[in-house]
Motif scaffolding. Sequence first.
Motif, PDB file in Angstrom:
ATOM      1  N   PHE A 106      -0.101   1.938  -7.302  1.00 49.17           N
ATOM      2  CA  PHE A 106      -1.310   2.769  -7.415  1.00 49.17           C
ATOM      3  C   PHE A 106      -2.110   2.496  -8.696  1.00 49.17           C
ATOM      4  O   PHE A 106      -3.305   2.252  -8.655  1.00 49.17           O
ATOM      5  CB  PHE A 106      -0.947   4.261  -7.341  1.00 49.17           C
ATOM      6  CG  PHE A 106      -0.263   4.624  -6.066  1.00 49.17           C
ATOM      7  CD1 PHE A 106      -0.985   4.776  -4.889  1.00 49.17           C
ATOM      8  CD2 PHE A 106       1.109   4.790  -6.014  1.00 49.17           C
ATOM      9  CE1 PHE A 106      -0.359   5.098  -3.695  1.00 49.17           C
ATOM     10  CE2 PHE A 106       1.750   5.115  -4.818  1.00 49.17           C
ATOM     11  CZ  PHE A 106       1.017   5.266  -3.660  1.00 49.17           C
ATOM     12  N   MET A 107      -1.430   2.579  -9.826  1.00 47.97           N
ATOM     13  CA  MET A 107      -2.150   2.486 -11.108  1.00 47.97           C
ATOM     14  C   MET A 107      -2.788   1.109 -11.263  1.00 47.97           C
ATOM     15  O   MET A 107      -3.966   0.997 -11.623  1.00 47.97           O
ATOM     16  CB  MET A 107      -1.158   2.752 -12.244  1.00 47.97           C
ATOM     17  CG  MET A 107      -1.787   3.019 -13.562  1.00 47.97           C
ATOM     18  SD  MET A 107      -2.295   4.739 -13.669  1.00 47.97           S
ATOM     19  CE  MET A 107      -1.371   5.229 -15.111  1.00 47.97           C
ATOM     20  N   GLN A 108      -2.021   0.061 -11.001  1.00 46.94           N
ATOM     21  CA  GLN A 108      -2.530  -1.303 -11.227  1.00 46.94           C
ATOM     22  C   GLN A 108      -3.713  -1.633 -10.307  1.00 46.94           C
ATOM     23  O   GLN A 108      -4.757  -2.092 -10.789  1.00 46.94           O
ATOM     24  CB  GLN A 108      -1.394  -2.312 -11.042  1.00 46.94           C
ATOM     25  CG  GLN A 108      -1.822  -3.744 -11.288  1.00 46.94           C
ATOM     26  CD  GLN A 108      -0.651  -4.702 -11.257  1.00 46.94           C
ATOM     27  OE1 GLN A 108       0.396  -4.396 -10.681  1.00 46.94           O
ATOM     28  NE2 GLN A 108      -0.808  -5.855 -11.871  1.00 46.94           N
ATOM     29  N   PRO A 109      -3.609  -1.397  -8.987  1.00 43.79           N
ATOM     30  CA  PRO A 109      -4.776  -1.727  -8.149  1.00 43.79           C
ATOM     31  C   PRO A 109      -5.999  -0.868  -8.464  1.00 43.79           C
ATOM     32  O   PRO A 109      -7.121  -1.371  -8.430  1.00 43.79           O
ATOM     33  CB  PRO A 109      -4.276  -1.496  -6.713  1.00 43.79           C
ATOM     34  CG  PRO A 109      -2.974  -0.799  -6.825  1.00 43.79           C
ATOM     35  CD  PRO A 109      -2.424  -1.068  -8.185  1.00 43.79           C
ATOM     36  N   ARG A 110      -5.804   0.396  -8.785  1.00 43.80           N
ATOM     37  CA  ARG A 110      -6.972   1.235  -9.078  1.00 43.80           C
ATOM     38  C   ARG A 110      -7.633   0.803 -10.393  1.00 43.80           C
ATOM     39  O   ARG A 110      -8.858   0.805 -10.505  1.00 43.80           O
ATOM     40  CB  ARG A 110      -6.580   2.716  -9.116  1.00 43.80           C
ATOM     41  CG  ARG A 110      -6.126   3.226  -7.767  1.00 43.80           C
ATOM     42  CD  ARG A 110      -6.467   4.685  -7.564  1.00 43.80           C
ATOM     43  NE  ARG A 110      -5.901   5.213  -6.334  1.00 43.80           N
ATOM     44  CZ  ARG A 110      -6.363   4.945  -5.126  1.00 43.80           C
ATOM     45  NH1 ARG A 110      -7.404   4.153  -4.952  1.00 43.80           N
ATOM     46  NH2 ARG A 110      -5.786   5.479  -4.068  1.00 43.80           N
ATOM     47  N   HIS A 111      -6.818   0.443 -11.372  1.00 46.16           N
ATOM     48  CA  HIS A 111      -7.381  -0.080 -12.623  1.00 46.16           C
ATOM     49  C   HIS A 111      -8.170  -1.358 -12.331  1.00 46.16           C
ATOM     50  O   HIS A 111      -9.286  -1.545 -12.839  1.00 46.16           O
ATOM     51  CB  HIS A 111      -6.246  -0.356 -13.627  1.00 46.16           C
ATOM     52  CG  HIS A 111      -6.684  -1.050 -14.874  1.00 46.16           C
ATOM     53  ND1 HIS A 111      -6.735  -2.431 -14.977  1.00 46.16           N
ATOM     54  CD2 HIS A 111      -7.105  -0.578 -16.069  1.00 46.16           C
ATOM     55  CE1 HIS A 111      -7.165  -2.743 -16.189  1.00 46.16           C
ATOM     56  NE2 HIS A 111      -7.398  -1.656 -16.873  1.00 46.16           N
ATOM     57  N   GLY A 149     -12.280  -2.141 -12.667  1.00 40.13           N
ATOM     58  CA  GLY A 149     -12.798  -3.267 -13.435  1.00 40.13           C
ATOM     59  C   GLY A 149     -13.767  -4.119 -12.630  1.00 40.13           C
ATOM     60  O   GLY A 149     -14.866  -4.457 -13.091  1.00 40.13           O
ATOM     61  N   ILE A 150     -13.360  -4.461 -11.410  1.00 39.80           N
ATOM     62  CA  ILE A 150     -14.188  -5.349 -10.579  1.00 39.80           C
ATOM     63  C   ILE A 150     -15.503  -4.657 -10.195  1.00 39.80           C
ATOM     64  O   ILE A 150     -16.590  -5.230 -10.321  1.00 39.80           O
ATOM     65  CB  ILE A 150     -13.413  -5.741  -9.297  1.00 39.80           C
ATOM     66  CG1 ILE A 150     -12.123  -6.486  -9.656  1.00 39.80           C
ATOM     67  CG2 ILE A 150     -14.273  -6.590  -8.377  1.00 39.80           C
ATOM     68  CD1 ILE A 150     -11.061  -6.375  -8.577  1.00 39.80           C
ATOM     69  N   LEU A 198      -9.715   2.139 -21.869  1.00 38.41           N
ATOM     70  CA  LEU A 198      -8.710   2.494 -20.851  1.00 38.41           C
ATOM     71  C   LEU A 198      -7.596   1.442 -20.840  1.00 38.41           C
ATOM     72  O   LEU A 198      -6.407   1.780 -20.853  1.00 38.41           O
ATOM     73  CB  LEU A 198      -9.363   2.583 -19.460  1.00 38.41           C
ATOM     74  CG  LEU A 198      -8.394   2.833 -18.300  1.00 38.41           C
ATOM     75  CD1 LEU A 198      -7.796   4.239 -18.381  1.00 38.41           C
ATOM     76  CD2 LEU A 198      -9.092   2.642 -16.946  1.00 38.41           C
ATOM     77  N   THR A 199      -7.989   0.194 -20.826  1.00 41.60           N
ATOM     78  CA  THR A 199      -7.007  -0.901 -20.782  1.00 41.60           C
ATOM     79  C   THR A 199      -6.140  -0.882 -22.050  1.00 41.60           C
ATOM     80  O   THR A 199      -4.913  -1.049 -21.980  1.00 41.60           O
ATOM     81  CB  THR A 199      -7.748  -2.241 -20.635  1.00 41.60           C
ATOM     82  OG1 THR A 199      -8.595  -2.155 -19.477  1.00 41.60           O
ATOM     83  CG2 THR A 199      -6.781  -3.396 -20.458  1.00 41.60           C
ATOM     84  N   GLN A 249      -4.951  -6.317 -18.531  1.00 41.13           N
ATOM     85  CA  GLN A 249      -6.197  -6.911 -19.025  1.00 41.13           C
ATOM     86  C   GLN A 249      -7.334  -6.627 -18.040  1.00 41.13           C
ATOM     87  O   GLN A 249      -7.091  -6.234 -16.892  1.00 41.13           O
ATOM     88  CB  GLN A 249      -6.034  -8.423 -19.213  1.00 41.13           C
ATOM     89  CG  GLN A 249      -5.729  -9.154 -17.921  1.00 41.13           C
ATOM     90  CD  GLN A 249      -5.486 -10.647 -18.102  1.00 41.13           C
ATOM     91  OE1 GLN A 249      -5.470 -11.149 -19.211  1.00 41.13           O
ATOM     92  NE2 GLN A 249      -5.306 -11.348 -16.989  1.00 41.13           N
ATOM     93  N   THR A 250      -8.556  -6.858 -18.490  1.00 41.15           N
ATOM     94  CA  THR A 250      -9.712  -6.742 -17.598  1.00 41.15           C
ATOM     95  C   THR A 250      -9.616  -7.829 -16.534  1.00 41.15           C
ATOM     96  O   THR A 250      -9.417  -8.993 -16.869  1.00 41.15           O
ATOM     97  CB  THR A 250     -11.016  -6.934 -18.406  1.00 41.15           C
ATOM     98  OG1 THR A 250     -11.082  -5.910 -19.390  1.00 41.15           O
ATOM     99  CG2 THR A 250     -12.249  -6.854 -17.517  1.00 41.15           C
ATOM    100  N   PRO A 251      -9.729  -7.464 -15.246  1.00 41.05           N
ATOM    101  CA  PRO A 251      -9.644  -8.499 -14.212  1.00 41.05           C
ATOM    102  C   PRO A 251     -10.838  -9.449 -14.280  1.00 41.05           C
ATOM    103  O   PRO A 251     -11.966  -9.020 -14.537  1.00 41.05           O
ATOM    104  CB  PRO A 251      -9.654  -7.698 -12.901  1.00 41.05           C
ATOM    105  CG  PRO A 251     -10.272  -6.401 -13.249  1.00 41.05           C
ATOM    106  CD  PRO A 251      -9.969  -6.126 -14.686  1.00 41.05           C
TER     107      PRO A 251
END
Length: 163
Positions: free
Chosen positions: A48-53, A57-58, A127-128, A146-148
Amino acid sequence: MIRPFAVRIVLVSTVSLALACAAGAQSPSSDAGRQPLRLGLGDLMTAFMQPRHAKLGIAGQARNWDYLTYERHEFEETLTLIERTVPRYRGTAMADLLLILREPVAALGAAINARDGAAYDAAYARLTDACNACHVATDHRMIVIQTPKVSTFPNQNFAAQPR
Ligand code: HEC
Protein backbone atom coordinates in the motif's frame (compact mmCIF):
# COMPACT_ATOMS: atom_id res chain seq x y z
CA MET A 1 -13.47 4.64 -2.75
CA ILE A 2 -12.72 1.63 -0.59
CA ARG A 3 -12.70 1.96 3.20
CA PRO A 4 -9.45 0.76 4.79
CA PHE A 5 -11.21 -1.73 6.99
CA ALA A 6 -12.93 -3.23 3.96
CA VAL A 7 -9.58 -3.54 2.20
CA ARG A 8 -8.26 -5.44 5.14
CA ILE A 9 -11.23 -7.79 5.28
CA VAL A 10 -11.02 -8.52 1.55
CA LEU A 11 -7.27 -9.13 1.67
CA VAL A 12 -7.45 -11.25 4.77
CA SER A 13 -10.37 -13.32 3.53
CA THR A 14 -8.81 -13.85 0.08
CA VAL A 15 -5.47 -14.90 1.49
CA SER A 16 -7.10 -17.02 4.19
CA LEU A 17 -9.15 -18.80 1.56
CA ALA A 18 -6.03 -19.55 -0.47
CA LEU A 19 -4.27 -20.86 2.61
CA ALA A 20 -7.30 -22.93 3.58
CA CYS A 21 -7.36 -24.51 0.10
CA ALA A 22 -3.65 -25.27 0.27
CA ALA A 23 -4.01 -26.78 3.74
CA GLY A 24 -7.03 -28.77 2.62
CA ALA A 25 -5.11 -30.25 -0.27
CA GLN A 26 -2.51 -31.64 2.11
CA SER A 27 -4.78 -32.73 4.94
CA PRO A 28 -8.55 -32.28 4.79
CA SER A 29 -8.89 -32.29 8.58
CA SER A 30 -6.18 -29.64 9.17
CA ASP A 31 -7.15 -26.41 10.97
CA ALA A 32 -4.02 -24.62 9.72
CA GLY A 33 -5.90 -22.45 7.22
CA ARG A 34 -8.31 -21.18 9.87
CA GLN A 35 -5.72 -19.28 11.90
CA PRO A 36 -6.34 -15.51 11.69
CA LEU A 37 -3.87 -14.01 9.26
CA ARG A 38 -2.01 -10.89 10.32
CA LEU A 39 -0.39 -8.67 7.73
CA GLY A 40 2.98 -7.42 8.88
CA LEU A 41 4.34 -3.89 8.51
CA GLY A 42 6.62 -4.99 5.65
CA ASP A 43 3.57 -6.36 3.78
CA LEU A 44 1.58 -3.14 4.31
CA MET A 45 4.52 -0.97 3.23
CA THR A 46 5.03 -2.96 0.03
CA ALA A 47 1.35 -3.46 -0.81
CA PHE A 48 0.00 0.00 0.00
CA MET A 49 2.50 2.63 1.13
CA GLN A 50 5.03 2.12 -1.68
CA PRO A 51 2.59 2.15 -4.63
CA ARG A 52 0.63 5.11 -3.27
CA HIS A 53 3.84 7.07 -2.71
CA ALA A 54 4.88 6.23 -6.29
CA LYS A 55 1.51 7.31 -7.70
CA LEU A 56 1.66 10.60 -5.80
CA GLY A 57 5.07 11.13 -7.41
CA ILE A 58 4.13 10.21 -10.98
CA ALA A 59 0.82 12.09 -10.97
CA GLY A 60 2.54 15.03 -9.27
CA GLN A 61 4.99 15.27 -12.16
CA ALA A 62 1.96 15.22 -14.52
CA ARG A 63 0.31 17.99 -12.40
CA ASN A 64 -2.85 15.91 -12.44
CA TRP A 65 -4.60 17.81 -9.64
CA ASP A 66 -7.95 15.99 -9.79
CA TYR A 67 -6.24 12.63 -9.46
CA LEU A 68 -3.88 13.92 -6.76
CA THR A 69 -6.87 15.08 -4.71
CA TYR A 70 -8.15 11.51 -4.83
CA GLU A 71 -4.83 9.76 -4.29
CA ARG A 72 -3.73 11.92 -1.37
CA HIS A 73 -6.93 10.88 0.39
CA GLU A 74 -6.18 7.23 -0.40
CA PHE A 75 -2.71 7.72 1.06
CA GLU A 76 -4.28 8.99 4.31
CA GLU A 77 -6.48 5.89 4.34
CA THR A 78 -3.35 3.77 4.02
CA LEU A 79 -1.96 5.46 7.14
CA THR A 80 -5.18 4.59 9.01
CA LEU A 81 -4.99 1.02 7.74
CA ILE A 82 -1.41 0.67 8.98
CA GLU A 83 -2.28 2.17 12.39
CA ARG A 84 -5.18 -0.24 12.80
CA THR A 85 -3.37 -3.32 11.57
CA VAL A 86 -0.06 -2.74 13.38
CA PRO A 87 -0.99 -0.55 16.38
CA ARG A 88 2.48 -0.78 17.95
CA TYR A 89 5.97 -1.23 16.52
CA ARG A 90 8.66 -2.35 18.95
CA GLY A 91 6.75 -0.84 21.86
CA THR A 92 5.96 2.54 20.24
CA ALA A 93 2.46 3.48 19.10
CA MET A 94 2.30 3.38 15.31
CA ALA A 95 0.22 6.56 15.34
CA ASP A 96 3.15 8.35 17.01
CA LEU A 97 5.69 6.95 14.52
CA LEU A 98 3.52 7.99 11.58
CA LEU A 99 3.27 11.58 12.86
CA ILE A 100 6.48 12.21 10.92
CA LEU A 101 4.41 12.04 7.71
CA ARG A 102 1.68 14.43 8.83
CA GLU A 103 3.30 17.74 7.91
CA PRO A 104 4.34 16.70 4.38
CA VAL A 105 0.94 15.08 3.73
CA ALA A 106 -0.83 18.25 4.88
CA ALA A 107 1.51 20.34 2.70
CA LEU A 108 0.71 18.12 -0.30
CA GLY A 109 -2.97 18.85 0.31
CA ALA A 110 -2.39 22.59 0.46
CA ALA A 111 -0.31 22.48 -2.74
CA ILE A 112 -2.99 20.43 -4.53
CA ASN A 113 -5.72 22.85 -3.47
CA ALA A 114 -3.61 25.79 -4.67
CA ARG A 115 -2.61 23.95 -7.90
CA ASP A 116 0.97 24.95 -6.98
CA GLY A 117 3.47 22.66 -8.70
CA ALA A 118 6.61 23.99 -6.98
CA ALA A 119 5.00 23.68 -3.54
CA TYR A 120 3.86 20.15 -4.43
CA ASP A 121 7.37 19.11 -5.46
CA ALA A 122 8.82 20.52 -2.24
CA ALA A 123 6.21 18.77 -0.09
CA TYR A 124 6.76 15.51 -1.99
CA ALA A 125 10.50 15.71 -1.34
CA ARG A 126 9.78 16.22 2.39
CA LEU A 127 7.40 13.23 2.34
CA THR A 128 10.10 11.04 0.82
CA ASP A 129 12.64 12.31 3.37
CA ALA A 130 10.17 11.43 6.14
CA CYS A 131 9.79 7.86 4.80
CA ASN A 132 13.54 7.46 4.96
CA ALA A 133 13.85 9.15 8.37
CA CYS A 134 11.50 6.54 9.82
CA HIS A 135 13.40 3.74 8.12
CA VAL A 136 16.60 5.00 9.73
CA ALA A 137 14.87 5.46 13.11
CA THR A 138 13.50 1.89 12.99
CA ASP A 139 16.84 0.28 12.01
CA HIS A 140 15.90 -0.16 8.35
CA ARG A 141 18.33 2.28 6.76
CA MET A 142 18.79 -0.17 3.89
CA ILE A 143 15.24 0.69 2.67
CA VAL A 144 15.70 3.89 0.68
CA ILE A 145 12.70 5.58 -0.95
CA GLN A 146 13.16 8.03 -3.82
CA THR A 147 11.11 10.12 -6.23
CA PRO A 148 9.99 7.81 -9.05
CA LYS A 149 11.53 8.59 -12.42
CA VAL A 150 9.18 6.42 -14.48
CA SER A 151 5.74 4.96 -13.85
CA THR A 152 5.67 1.39 -12.59
CA PHE A 153 1.98 1.17 -13.53
CA PRO A 154 1.84 0.52 -17.28
CA ASN A 155 -1.94 0.06 -17.20
CA GLN A 156 -2.73 3.46 -15.66
CA ASN A 157 -2.62 6.83 -17.39
CA PHE A 158 -1.62 9.58 -14.94
CA ALA A 159 -2.16 12.49 -17.33
CA ALA A 160 -4.72 15.12 -16.33
CA GLN A 161 -8.04 14.47 -18.05
CA PRO A 162 -10.18 17.15 -19.69
CA ARG A 163 -13.03 18.18 -17.42
C1 HEC B 1 6.63 4.24 11.08
C2 HEC B 1 7.90 4.46 10.40
C3 HEC B 1 7.88 4.31 8.91
C4 HEC B 1 7.44 5.22 8.00
C5 HEC B 1 6.87 6.61 8.28
C6 HEC B 1 7.62 4.63 6.71
N1 HEC B 1 8.12 3.37 6.83
FE1 HEC B 1 8.43 2.05 5.35
N2 HEC B 1 9.03 0.67 6.68
C7 HEC B 1 9.13 0.86 8.04
C8 HEC B 1 9.60 -0.36 8.66
C9 HEC B 1 9.85 -0.56 10.16
C10 HEC B 1 9.78 -1.29 7.64
C11 HEC B 1 10.22 -2.75 7.77
C12 HEC B 1 9.02 -3.56 8.18
C13 HEC B 1 9.26 -5.01 8.35
O1 HEC B 1 9.64 -5.66 7.35
O2 HEC B 1 9.01 -5.50 9.43
C14 HEC B 1 9.41 -0.61 6.40
C15 HEC B 1 9.44 -1.19 5.16
C16 HEC B 1 9.17 -0.55 3.97
C17 HEC B 1 9.23 -1.16 2.67
C18 HEC B 1 9.55 -2.61 2.38
C19 HEC B 1 10.84 -2.71 1.62
C20 HEC B 1 10.98 -3.96 0.82
O3 HEC B 1 11.72 -3.88 -0.16
O4 HEC B 1 10.36 -4.99 1.11
C21 HEC B 1 8.89 -0.19 1.77
C22 HEC B 1 8.81 -0.32 0.26
C23 HEC B 1 8.60 1.01 2.51
N3 HEC B 1 8.78 0.76 3.84
C24 HEC B 1 8.17 2.19 1.93
C25 HEC B 1 7.84 3.33 2.63
C26 HEC B 1 7.41 4.57 2.04
C27 HEC B 1 7.25 4.81 0.56
C28 HEC B 1 7.18 5.42 3.06
C29 HEC B 1 6.73 6.84 3.01
C30 HEC B 1 5.57 7.18 2.20
C31 HEC B 1 7.45 4.71 4.29
N4 HEC B 1 7.86 3.47 3.99
C32 HEC B 1 7.31 5.28 5.53
C33 HEC B 1 8.83 2.00 8.73
C34 HEC B 1 8.31 3.14 8.17
